[in-house]
Design a protein around this motif. Structure first.
Motif, PDB file in Angstrom:
ATOM      1  N   GLN A 180      46.433  23.403 117.272  1.00  0.00           N
ATOM      2  CA  GLN A 180      46.854  22.451 118.286  1.00  0.00           C
ATOM      3  C   GLN A 180      46.022  22.618 119.559  1.00  0.00           C
ATOM      4  OE1 GLN A 180      49.122  19.939 117.860  1.00  0.00           O
ATOM      5  NE2 GLN A 180      48.776  20.646 115.776  1.00  0.00           N
ATOM      6  N   VAL A 237      56.979  20.485 125.076  1.00  0.00           N
ATOM      7  CA  VAL A 237      56.996  21.834 125.636  1.00  0.00           C
ATOM      8  C   VAL A 237      57.592  21.780 127.038  1.00  0.00           C
ATOM      9  CG1 VAL A 237      55.633  23.834 126.310  1.00  0.00           C
ATOM     10  CG2 VAL A 237      54.961  22.495 124.300  1.00  0.00           C
ATOM     11  N   TYR A 275      59.223  17.345 114.840  1.00  0.00           N
ATOM     12  CA  TYR A 275      59.095  17.710 116.252  1.00  0.00           C
ATOM     13  C   TYR A 275      58.692  19.176 116.367  1.00  0.00           C
ATOM     14  CZ  TYR A 275      61.789  13.418 116.629  1.00  0.00           C
ATOM     15  OH  TYR A 275      62.208  12.121 116.491  1.00  0.00           O
ATOM     16  N   ARG A 276      57.680  19.437 117.157  1.00  0.00           N
ATOM     17  CA  ARG A 276      57.270  20.797 117.483  1.00  0.00           C
ATOM     18  C   ARG A 276      57.708  21.047 118.918  1.00  0.00           C
ATOM     19  NH1 ARG A 276      52.412  20.202 116.566  1.00  0.00           N
ATOM     20  NH2 ARG A 276      52.171  21.271 114.572  1.00  0.00           N
ATOM     21  N   THR A 277      58.622  21.981 119.128  1.00  0.00           N
ATOM     22  CA  THR A 277      59.156  22.223 120.466  1.00  0.00           C
ATOM     23  C   THR A 277      58.913  23.663 120.898  1.00  0.00           C
ATOM     24  OG1 THR A 277      61.355  22.791 119.591  1.00  0.00           O
ATOM     25  CG2 THR A 277      60.954  20.476 120.151  1.00  0.00           C
ATOM     26  N   ASP A 278      58.801  23.845 122.202  1.00  0.00           N
ATOM     27  CA  ASP A 278      58.629  25.184 122.751  1.00  0.00           C
ATOM     28  C   ASP A 278      59.143  25.169 124.193  1.00  0.00           C
ATOM     29  OD1 ASP A 278      58.004  27.819 122.901  1.00  0.00           O
ATOM     30  OD2 ASP A 278      55.827  27.567 122.864  1.00  0.00           O
ATOM     31  N   THR A 317      54.966  16.730 119.849  1.00  0.00           N
ATOM     32  CA  THR A 317      54.974  18.062 120.445  1.00  0.00           C
ATOM     33  C   THR A 317      55.595  17.978 121.835  1.00  0.00           C
ATOM     34  OG1 THR A 317      52.980  18.732 119.251  1.00  0.00           O
ATOM     35  CG2 THR A 317      53.539  19.994 121.212  1.00  0.00           C
ATOM     36  N   GLY A 344      53.750  17.113 126.668  1.00  0.00           N
ATOM     37  CA  GLY A 344      53.856  16.670 125.281  1.00  0.00           C
ATOM     38  C   GLY A 344      52.734  15.767 124.820  1.00  0.00           C
ATOM     39  N   LYS A 384      51.817  13.105 120.986  1.00  0.00           N
ATOM     40  CA  LYS A 384      52.114  12.717 119.608  1.00  0.00           C
ATOM     41  C   LYS A 384      50.817  12.777 118.819  1.00  0.00           C
ATOM     42  CE  LYS A 384      54.845   9.305 118.248  1.00  0.00           C
ATOM     43  NZ  LYS A 384      55.391   7.950 118.040  1.00  0.00           N
ATOM     44  N   LYS A 415      49.853  25.450 114.145  1.00  0.00           N
ATOM     45  CA  LYS A 415      50.065  25.754 115.560  1.00  0.00           C
ATOM     46  C   LYS A 415      48.781  26.185 116.251  1.00  0.00           C
ATOM     47  CE  LYS A 415      54.955  26.877 115.998  1.00  0.00           C
ATOM     48  NZ  LYS A 415      55.951  27.938 116.292  1.00  0.00           N
ATOM     49  N   LEU A 429      48.184  20.289 127.138  1.00  0.00           N
ATOM     50  CA  LEU A 429      49.080  19.162 126.964  1.00  0.00           C
ATOM     51  C   LEU A 429      49.272  18.486 128.314  1.00  0.00           C
ATOM     52  CD1 LEU A 429      51.875  20.734 124.714  1.00  0.00           C
ATOM     53  CD2 LEU A 429      50.098  19.145 123.980  1.00  0.00           C
ATOM     54  N   ILE A 440      53.894  22.404 110.237  1.00  0.00           N
ATOM     55  CA  ILE A 440      53.872  22.552 111.691  1.00  0.00           C
ATOM     56  C   ILE A 440      53.479  23.974 112.081  1.00  0.00           C
ATOM     57  CG2 ILE A 440      55.347  22.655 113.740  1.00  0.00           C
ATOM     58  CD1 ILE A 440      56.839  20.235 112.675  1.00  0.00           C
TER      59      ILE A 440
END
Length: 246
Positions: free
Chosen positions: A116, A223, A139-142, A221, A200, A202, A113, A120, A109
């Protein structure tokens, strides 16, 4: 008792579809285009009186902590060589394998980054949000910079709820998924009332293991951005329609 669907899903997910000892892929469709499964859910402590590493008076032998995912060969090996594969050693193997899988996911992940997409889509529907988090391997979260403890607890709770919804989504029936979508819809409205938007997507990403093999994993993802964030680009769709018809 028996292994529950939730425990089974957790075991396979945390083990990354790999044998905890030899790291071989357990469920695949690469041979003759037909799916096959060589994975076995193995008990560290057997419930049988004469079983491997048996201990009496355990209320439930089918809990996650007493299970380790192995290929058939290593399942047979650990049950035959009990002097070598003690309870302590198997718990050590299980823990280290699960940490290895998590490290592989996190590294993949983080390394991707920059690759990506820069844009989004804002998520406004609980149903759409459920589709993004459902059956994701990682899961990629921000989120925007947190300014106070109250917001930190709230945003952290929202992201954890989304991960939890994703983890259990594959174990529920259609009726429950409809209710989950409704609850996520309320979550989105509450998030907006507190001054935030959720963005977000997928995606399928290729993970590379230490033995050189690769596998495709579904990554969600998510955010969270403040409504007044300068990074949010607002597009007037009505204006786009006017330009198209001009």
């Amino acid at each position: 008792m028996a292994i529950t669907d939730r425990t089974r899903k957790s075991l396979w997910a945390k083990s990354g579809n790999r044998c905890s000892i030899c790291k071989t892929e357990l469920f695949s469709n690469k041979v003759d285009s037909e799916e096959f499964n060589i994975g076995e859910e193995c008990h560290i402590i057997s419930s049988k009186d004469n079983g491997p590493r048996h201990k009496p008076n355990i209320s439930d032998y089918d809990l996650f902590d007493n299970l380790i995912l192995l290929c058939r060969n290593h399942h047979r090996e650990i049950d035959e060589l009990t002097d070598t594969y003690t309870e302590e050693l198997l718990r050590y193997i299980k823990l280290n394998h699960e940490k290895w899988v998590q490290t592989i996911i996190n590294n993949a992940i983080n390394s991707q980054k920059k690759a990506q997409p820069k844009f989004l889509t804002r998520i406004t529907s609980g149903k759409d949000l459920l589709n993004i988090v459902s059956d994701s391997h990682g899961y990629r979260t921000d989120y925007d910079e947190i300014e106070n403890e109250e917001d930190a607890e709230y945003i952290g709770g929202v992201l954890q709820d989304l991960v939890d919804y994703g983890d259990i989504s594959g174990m529920v029936e259609t009726y429950d998924k409809v209710k989950m979508g409704f609850e996520l819809n309320k979550l989105l409205k509450d998030l907006e009332e507190k001054g935030y938007y959720l963005f977000g997507e997928k995606g399928i990403e290729r993970m590379k293991f230490s033995n050189g093999e690769t596998d495709k994993w579904s990554i969600a993802t998510l955010v969270i951005k403040k409504k007044d964030s300068s990074e949010i680009i607002k597009v007037d769709l009505n204006e786009s329609d006017k330009n198209a018809n001009a």
